[in-house]
Design a protein around this motif. Structure first.
Motif, short mmCIF file in Angstrom:
data_model
loop_
_atom_site.label_atom_id
_atom_site.label_comp_id
_atom_site.label_asym_id
_atom_site.label_seq_id
_atom_site.Cartn_x
_atom_site.Cartn_y
_atom_site.Cartn_z
N GLY A 38 -52.44 45.44 42.36
CA GLY A 38 -53.27 44.25 42.13
C GLY A 38 -52.40 43.02 41.92
N GLY A 39 -52.97 41.86 42.16
CA GLY A 39 -52.24 40.61 41.91
C GLY A 39 -51.30 40.25 43.04
N ASN A 40 -50.71 39.09 42.93
CA ASN A 40 -49.83 38.59 43.99
C ASN A 40 -48.38 38.85 43.64
N CYS A 41 -47.69 39.46 44.59
CA CYS A 41 -46.30 39.84 44.36
C CYS A 41 -45.37 38.72 44.84
N SER A 42 -44.33 38.45 44.06
CA SER A 42 -43.34 37.48 44.54
C SER A 42 -42.30 38.24 45.37
N GLY A 43 -41.59 37.52 46.19
CA GLY A 43 -40.55 38.14 47.01
C GLY A 43 -39.48 38.79 46.13
N GLU A 44 -39.18 38.14 45.03
CA GLU A 44 -38.14 38.68 44.15
C GLU A 44 -38.61 39.99 43.51
N LEU A 45 -39.88 40.03 43.09
CA LEU A 45 -40.39 41.26 42.47
C LEU A 45 -40.39 42.40 43.48
N LEU A 46 -40.83 42.10 44.71
CA LEU A 46 -40.83 43.16 45.72
C LEU A 46 -39.41 43.70 45.91
N THR A 47 -38.45 42.79 46.00
CA THR A 47 -37.07 43.19 46.25
C THR A 47 -36.54 44.05 45.11
N ARG A 48 -36.76 43.61 43.88
CA ARG A 48 -36.28 44.38 42.73
C ARG A 48 -36.97 45.74 42.65
N TRP A 49 -38.26 45.73 42.99
CA TRP A 49 -39.01 47.00 42.92
C TRP A 49 -38.48 47.98 43.97
N LEU A 50 -38.22 47.44 45.16
CA LEU A 50 -37.67 48.29 46.22
C LEU A 50 -36.32 48.86 45.79
N GLN A 51 -35.53 48.04 45.09
CA GLN A 51 -34.21 48.52 44.65
C GLN A 51 -34.35 49.75 43.76
N PHE A 52 -35.46 49.84 43.03
CA PHE A 52 -35.67 51.06 42.24
C PHE A 52 -36.36 52.14 43.08
N SER A 53 -37.40 51.76 43.79
CA SER A 53 -38.21 52.75 44.52
C SER A 53 -37.45 53.48 45.62
N VAL A 54 -36.35 52.93 46.09
CA VAL A 54 -35.60 53.67 47.11
C VAL A 54 -35.16 55.03 46.56
N PHE A 55 -35.23 55.21 45.26
CA PHE A 55 -34.86 56.50 44.68
C PHE A 55 -36.07 57.41 44.41
N THR A 56 -37.28 56.85 44.40
CA THR A 56 -38.43 57.71 44.08
C THR A 56 -38.85 58.47 45.34
N PRO A 57 -39.06 59.79 45.21
CA PRO A 57 -39.38 60.58 46.41
C PRO A 57 -40.55 59.98 47.20
N LEU A 58 -41.58 59.55 46.51
CA LEU A 58 -42.68 58.86 47.19
C LEU A 58 -42.37 57.37 47.16
N LEU A 59 -42.16 56.80 48.33
CA LEU A 59 -41.83 55.36 48.43
C LEU A 59 -42.91 54.69 49.25
N ARG A 60 -43.86 54.07 48.56
CA ARG A 60 -44.98 53.44 49.26
C ARG A 60 -45.23 52.05 48.70
N ASN A 61 -45.22 51.08 49.59
CA ASN A 61 -45.58 49.71 49.26
C ASN A 61 -47.07 49.58 49.55
N HIS A 62 -47.87 49.40 48.48
CA HIS A 62 -49.33 49.37 48.65
C HIS A 62 -49.91 48.20 47.87
N SER A 63 -50.88 47.51 48.46
CA SER A 63 -51.46 46.38 47.74
C SER A 63 -52.97 46.32 47.99
N ALA A 64 -53.63 45.58 47.12
CA ALA A 64 -55.09 45.54 47.16
C ALA A 64 -55.59 44.42 48.07
N ILE A 65 -56.79 44.60 48.54
CA ILE A 65 -57.46 43.60 49.36
C ILE A 65 -57.58 42.30 48.55
N GLY A 66 -57.38 41.20 49.20
CA GLY A 66 -57.52 39.91 48.52
C GLY A 66 -56.22 39.42 47.90
N CYS A 67 -55.25 40.32 47.75
CA CYS A 67 -53.96 39.88 47.18
C CYS A 67 -53.05 39.43 48.31
#
Ligand code: GLC
Length: 713
Positions: A462-491
């Motif tokens: 939910g909510g609007n993601c900034s480019g910086e947040l996405l990047t930092r999140w990816l830096q962590f999620s590259v280690f999680t076995p399930l790596l899925r970028n998912h967002s809600a309608i309207g965001c």
């Protein structure tokens, strides 16, 4: 109270006549044991107090808020669809009733009980962990061990091996609620290709269905579905459609008709199929606790597997209820009565609350019934088993339909036990920095409760993601076995290329690093689940320093790495605590830098363009070249980075990634040993993996001297 002992010394205490939940797998023998628990039984409530000494850490409780150390907070176990994971919340989508009190000794507790349990972990009284169970019938497992690792391993053994997805399930996945048709899916995929960003699959949210009907495919938006799925799969792109718990009430619709005919739906108080409302309006809930219903619903996945689908996500299976007709009618009546009246603050808010509180009311879960064996039980009494058995149903169906082929399967609601049948994602989080931090802290707790194929909606749902947040999140999620970028309608759109050029470039680089790390991640996953060990560990599981016990935003990953993600905005790096000398690795899609760091605490520069983490002493990390997807991964040439003072060993496990043949011993194993002998490293490799042909070693010692060697196999 009846007591039992399990093979590995786990003590089991059974109070009253507990419901058979099916969570535990291990064998028990009857014995005479004293539970040593202070339990106060009242009507519909059993209260247990456990003493906490000041130094004790409380680990566990799976998917919940709070930190790695669960002290100082209250929690509830009751699978709930609440998309607002704010700090004051006490429950999320899972019911994971395992925790460890770790001090001089470590003791784990698992409460096998399928309805509401409340935990007060030193909140009202600092030195008391209070548990309130809403019944007198439950089972408690007590697991003693020298360390929290030993306790977790024993627990993971008795709940059984975690689900193993196909190797392509370890790739990068894009998702969004709102991708409306084939054209849009293709556009998204093409943008990944044009931007040279690796991807293994796209999740299909509910718009692929016809009017939100399970096991239907919109002809208008997804015509020639089979051809579409097959063509994409040829390129190595998998589509993963959603299936919701509620079946639309619609005469003539096959799933509805079969469900009625086969008596598969949960009942209301009058014995009629219970009517709730979710996406399609009125729905019935399959009674997944019944074996026949599990098999029937599981067989319905055929519509998808016939079209070439090999992965699904099960959603809304707490089960989520938007409203039931009785409560909605009452609200409408109330609104009509209020019309034209002068509403003061109280009457205005009660009018408003009638509507805003319609979803997921406690009363709904008390008003529909399951059949478990020969017992009729309200959903409330077995509430936490619903998502578990929906996932078991999907697992049974997909196993039968796909035979020896592995499939991707995740669920939103879960209880322990479900981990054997599928993975889970952590639900509708938000594009908030605090949710990235929550994701980091939750990973070890999830592993402790058996969930290994798991991860959060990267970038936030939910909510609007900034480019910086996405990047930092990816830096962590590259280690999680399930790596899925998912967002809600309207965001705001959250695909890596929906941001500015720099964000796209950085995300691409980071996702490519995921593919470089993939053989290691896969190998560590297979080891963790088969050896009943954690993949994500709190530092205190291995290091005794008091700082290790307090550090919650650094994690050990596998046996070799320590992760130190940045999780707040506008940072150029962060402070890092090194419990011992480690090698700092900076990894880009084409680059690799290694530097020895000995400071206990030091400031680590951590930009947005690549990945940083630490390689532990006497450890080896294999890497491959990045690929467009798992299908095209080339393991013939690998880089091997190692930090070796004396000697190090790594076993790289691999298999076909597709079938269950690894269970019959069909594994590819590359054993790498590096030892410092006099004035050079001796490297030994034994390998039965015919695809691995060339290893390029970069070995660093504690003084920072680097030795480079190449070995052809
Ligand atoms: C639920 C899911 C979310 C999904 C949405 C629409 O909120 O948690 O992931 O996108 O439903 O299906």
């Amino acid at each position: 109270m009846k007591s039992y002992l399990m093979e590995n010394g786990v003590k089991v205490f059974r109070y009253g006549e507990p419901i058979e939940t099916g969570i535990i797998q291990g064998k028990m023998t009857a014995t005479e044991l004293n539970a040593d628990l202070e339990i106060e039984f009242k009507k519909n409530n059993s209260s247990i107090n456990l003493l906490l000494s000041p130094e004790d850490i409380v680990y566990g409780l799976g998917a919940n808020l709070g930190g790695i150390n669960k002290r100082g907070r209250t929690y509830e176990s009751y699978c709930t669809d609440d998309p607002s994971h704010t700090e004051d919340k006490t429950k999320l989508y899972g019911a994971h009733n395992f925790f460890i009190i770790s001090g001089d000794v470590s003791r784990g507790y698992f409460i096998d009980y399928p309805s509401m349990i409340k935990y007060d972990v030193g909140f009202k009284k600092t030195d008391i962990l209070n548990i309130e169970i809403t019944d007198e019938n439950f089972t408690i497992y007590i697991i003693d061990g020298k360390s929290p690792s030993e306790v977790t391993s024993k627990f993971l053994t008795i709940i059984g091996r975690a689900y193993i997805p196909p190797k392509w399930g370890f790739g990068y996945f894009q998702s969004r609620w709102g991708y409306k048709d084939k054209g849009e899916i293709l556009d998204i995929y093409n943008s990944f290709k044009e931007n040279d960003i690796p991807i293994d699959g796209i999740y299909l949210d509910l718009d692929y269905m016809e009017n939100f009907k399970d096991f239907s495919i919109s002809d208008e938006r997804f015509s020639d579905f089979k051809e579409f799925v097959t063509d994409l799969k040829k390129e190595g792109l998998y589509l993963v459609p959603i299936i919701d718990a509620g079946v639309k009430v619609e005469p003539g619709y096959d799933v509805y008709e079969e469900g009625i005919k086969g008596d598969h739906f949960c009942k209301d108080i009058n014995g009629d199929p219970y009517v709730a409302a979710v996406w399609p309006g009125k729905v019935h809930f399959p009674d997944f606790l019944k074996d026949e219903t599990q098999h029937w619903f599981g067989s319905k996945y055929k519509l998808l597997t016939d079209a070439g689908i090999e992965g699904v996500w099960n959603d809304m299976n707490e089960p989520a209820i938007f409203y039931d007709t009785k409560a909605l009618d009452e609200a409408i009546e109330y609104a009509i009565e209020s019309k034209g009246k002068n509403l003061d603050i109280h009457s205005f808010f009660s009018l408003k609350d009638k509507f805003t509180n319609l979803a997921n009311k406690d009363a709904y879960y008390k008003s529909f019934y399951h059949l478990l064996g020969d017992k009729t039980l309200s959903n409330d009494e077995v509430h936490n088993l619903y998502g578990f058995y929906m996932t078991k149903s999907a697992n049974l169906g997909l196993t039968k339909l796909l035979e020896n082929k592995r499939f991707l399967l995740i669920s939103r609601a879960s209880s322990i036990g479900m981990h054997r049948f599928g993975g889970m994602w952590t639900g509708d989080n938000s594009s908030w920095w605090s949710h990235l931090e929550l994701n980091i802290k939750m990973m070890p707790s999830l592993n402790m409760c058996g969930f290994f194929y798991t991860g959060a909606d990267t970038g936030g749902f939910g909510g609007n993601c900034s480019g910086e947040l996405l990047t930092r999140w990816l830096q962590f999620s590259v280690f999680t076995p399930l790596l899925r970028n998912h967002s809600a309608i309207g965001c705001r759109n959250q695909e890596p290329f929906s941001f500015d050029e720099q964000v796209t470039k950085n995300s691409k680089n980071i996702i490519k690093v995921r593919y470089r790390l993939l053989p290691y991640i896969y190998s560590e996953y297979m080891k963790a689940v088969s050896q009943y060990e954690l993949m994500f560990k709190p530092l205190a599981f291995e290091y005794g320093e008091s700082l290790a016990k307090e550090t919650e935003d650094q994690l050990l990953f596998g046996n070799e790495l320590m992760l130190t993600p940045v999780h707040s905005a506008n940072q150029k790096g962060r402070y890092v605590f090194l419990p011992e000398k480690m090698a700092e690795i900076t990894l880009g899609s084409e680059s690799l830098e290694v530097e020895i760091k000995s400071d206990k605490i030091h400031y680590m520069d951590y930009g947005l363009e690549n990945i940083k983490f630490y390689l532990r002493k006497n450890s080896i990390l294999p890497l491959v070249r990045p690929s467009q997807n798992v299908k095209n991964m080339d393991t013939s040439m690998m880089d091997v980075v190692a930090y070796v003072d004396e000697k190090a060993h790594y076993t790289l496990l691999d298999d076909d990634g597709i079938t269950y043949d690894f269970e019959k011993g069909e594994k590819f194993v590359t054993n790498i040993s590096i030892e410092w002998k006099k004035d050079d490293y001796e490297i030994n490799v034994s390998n039965n993996n015919s695809s691995v042909k060339e290893l390029n070693f970069k070995v660093i010692d504690s003084r920072g001297n680097m030795t480079v060697k190449k070995i052809n196999l």
